[in-house]
Design a protein around this motif. Sequence first.
Motif, short mmCIF file in Angstrom:
data_model
loop_
_atom_site.label_atom_id
_atom_site.label_comp_id
_atom_site.label_asym_id
_atom_site.label_seq_id
_atom_site.Cartn_x
_atom_site.Cartn_y
_atom_site.Cartn_z
N ARG A 7 0.84 -1.21 0.00
CA ARG A 7 0.00 0.00 0.00
C ARG A 7 0.87 1.26 0.00
N ARG A 8 2.14 1.10 -0.33
CA ARG A 8 3.10 2.23 -0.43
C ARG A 8 3.22 2.98 0.90
N GLU A 9 3.09 2.19 2.03
CA GLU A 9 3.46 2.79 3.31
C GLU A 9 4.94 2.52 3.51
N VAL A 10 5.60 3.32 4.37
CA VAL A 10 7.00 3.06 4.70
C VAL A 10 7.05 2.55 6.14
N PRO A 70 12.08 -1.60 9.24
CA PRO A 70 13.11 -1.88 8.23
C PRO A 70 13.88 -0.64 7.81
N TYR A 71 13.18 0.53 7.78
CA TYR A 71 13.85 1.79 7.41
C TYR A 71 15.04 2.04 8.35
N ARG A 106 4.53 2.77 13.67
CA ARG A 106 4.78 1.58 12.84
C ARG A 106 5.19 2.00 11.43
N THR A 107 4.49 3.01 10.91
CA THR A 107 4.83 3.50 9.57
C THR A 107 5.07 5.00 9.61
N LEU A 108 5.71 5.48 8.57
CA LEU A 108 5.95 6.91 8.40
C LEU A 108 4.62 7.66 8.37
N GLN A 109 3.67 7.06 7.68
CA GLN A 109 2.36 7.69 7.52
C GLN A 109 1.65 7.82 8.87
N SER A 110 1.71 6.75 9.67
CA SER A 110 1.04 6.81 10.98
C SER A 110 1.76 7.78 11.92
N MET A 111 3.09 7.86 11.78
CA MET A 111 3.86 8.78 12.63
C MET A 111 3.44 10.23 12.33
N VAL A 112 3.40 10.57 11.04
CA VAL A 112 3.06 11.95 10.66
C VAL A 112 1.66 12.30 11.14
N ALA A 113 0.71 11.38 10.90
CA ALA A 113 -0.69 11.64 11.30
C ALA A 113 -0.77 11.82 12.82
N TYR A 114 -0.11 10.94 13.56
CA TYR A 114 -0.19 10.98 15.03
C TYR A 114 0.46 12.25 15.58
N MET A 145 24.45 -5.12 -8.07
CA MET A 145 23.74 -5.03 -6.78
C MET A 145 23.19 -3.62 -6.58
N LEU A 146 23.98 -2.61 -6.94
CA LEU A 146 23.51 -1.22 -6.81
C LEU A 146 22.31 -0.99 -7.71
N GLY A 147 22.35 -1.57 -8.91
CA GLY A 147 21.22 -1.42 -9.85
C GLY A 147 19.96 -2.06 -9.29
N ASP A 148 20.14 -3.17 -8.53
CA ASP A 148 18.96 -3.82 -7.93
C ASP A 148 18.42 -2.99 -6.76
N ALA A 149 19.33 -2.39 -6.00
CA ALA A 149 18.94 -1.71 -4.75
C ALA A 149 18.36 -0.32 -4.99
N LEU A 150 18.89 0.37 -5.99
CA LEU A 150 18.53 1.79 -6.16
C LEU A 150 17.03 2.06 -6.35
N PRO A 151 16.31 1.25 -7.14
CA PRO A 151 14.88 1.56 -7.30
C PRO A 151 14.11 1.56 -5.98
N HIS A 152 14.53 0.72 -5.04
CA HIS A 152 13.84 0.65 -3.75
C HIS A 152 14.17 1.85 -2.89
N ILE A 153 15.43 2.28 -2.94
CA ILE A 153 15.82 3.48 -2.19
C ILE A 153 15.08 4.69 -2.76
N SER A 154 14.99 4.74 -4.09
CA SER A 154 14.28 5.86 -4.73
C SER A 154 12.80 5.85 -4.35
N SER A 155 12.25 4.64 -4.23
CA SER A 155 10.83 4.53 -3.89
C SER A 155 10.58 5.01 -2.46
N VAL A 156 11.44 4.61 -1.52
CA VAL A 156 11.29 5.08 -0.13
C VAL A 156 11.43 6.60 -0.11
N TYR A 157 12.43 7.10 -0.83
CA TYR A 157 12.64 8.56 -0.85
C TYR A 157 11.41 9.28 -1.42
#
Length: 214
Positions: free
Chosen positions: A24-27, A31-32, A77-85, A186-198
């Motif tokens: 659901r695109r929560e962070v 894991p972060y 638990r998530t970035l979204q819940s932290m901001v809301a709270y 490995m960097l090519g595999d990892a970068l899309p996920h870092i970009s997505s979190v960002y």
Amino acid sequence: MAAAAGAFSLREVLSAFQAAVTERREVLLGPYLRGWRGLVRFLNSLGAIFSFISKDAVAKIQIMESYCGGERQEEYRTLQSMVAYELASGLVDIQRRSEHPDSGCRTLLRLHRALRWLQLFLEGLRTAQEDSKTSTICTDSYNASLAAYHPWVIRKAATVAFCALPSRNAFLEIMNVGTPEEAVVMLGDALPHISSVYGITEELYAQHKLLNLP
Ligand SMILES: CCCCCCCCCCCCC/C=C/[C@@H](O)[C@H](COP(=O)(O)O)NC(=O)CCCCCCCCCCCCCCC
């Protein structure tokens, strides 16, 4: 080729950022923060010259871990819940630091800005020529991201520390994920996920006008 058994694996560290994004695109903050812990461990292995950086990162990670393990941990638990709270409970200093100098929102924002540096730095490492200098890649990515938020004296200290970095291929070797070619994959595999979190974080903070918290 897997990293040498028992050796510190940057692959696992970077995969934490993949685990941080839900369908659901929560962070997920667990894991972060595990990803950040791993990055700081790697930074510490680069030498004492970086200790002023890792000290600050550890302090911020610990603040976040105290929220995530505290009595209101379900709110973190998530970035979204932290901001809301925190916004709903008036726990964020919006204009200037006063009663809530170390809110989760402002602490996470500092790590978020550093994640932008990491994204640029890893992309630079991945695409640089073999004979490139890591210090140049690092300085360029720093100047394009974190430098804007640091006073002159920090910017100077950071760029001096970057001079201690080895050549690009030597750096790819100490990442301990195999040959430089395997490190690039490995960097090519990892970068899309870092970009997505960002990207998710940037969007959430922009939506709530939290990108310039003091
Ligand atoms: C590979 C070499 C690592 C280069 C790291 C580049 C980041 C340089 C940041 C220099 C700032 C350090 C001092 C911090 C000052 C703080 O004032 C400032 C603002 O906070 P405040 O508002 O609470 O004061 N803090 C920050 O901006 C947070 C900085 C956090 C930096 C964390 C960097 C972790 C780097 C991990 C490296 C891993 C490399 C992986 C390569 C495969």
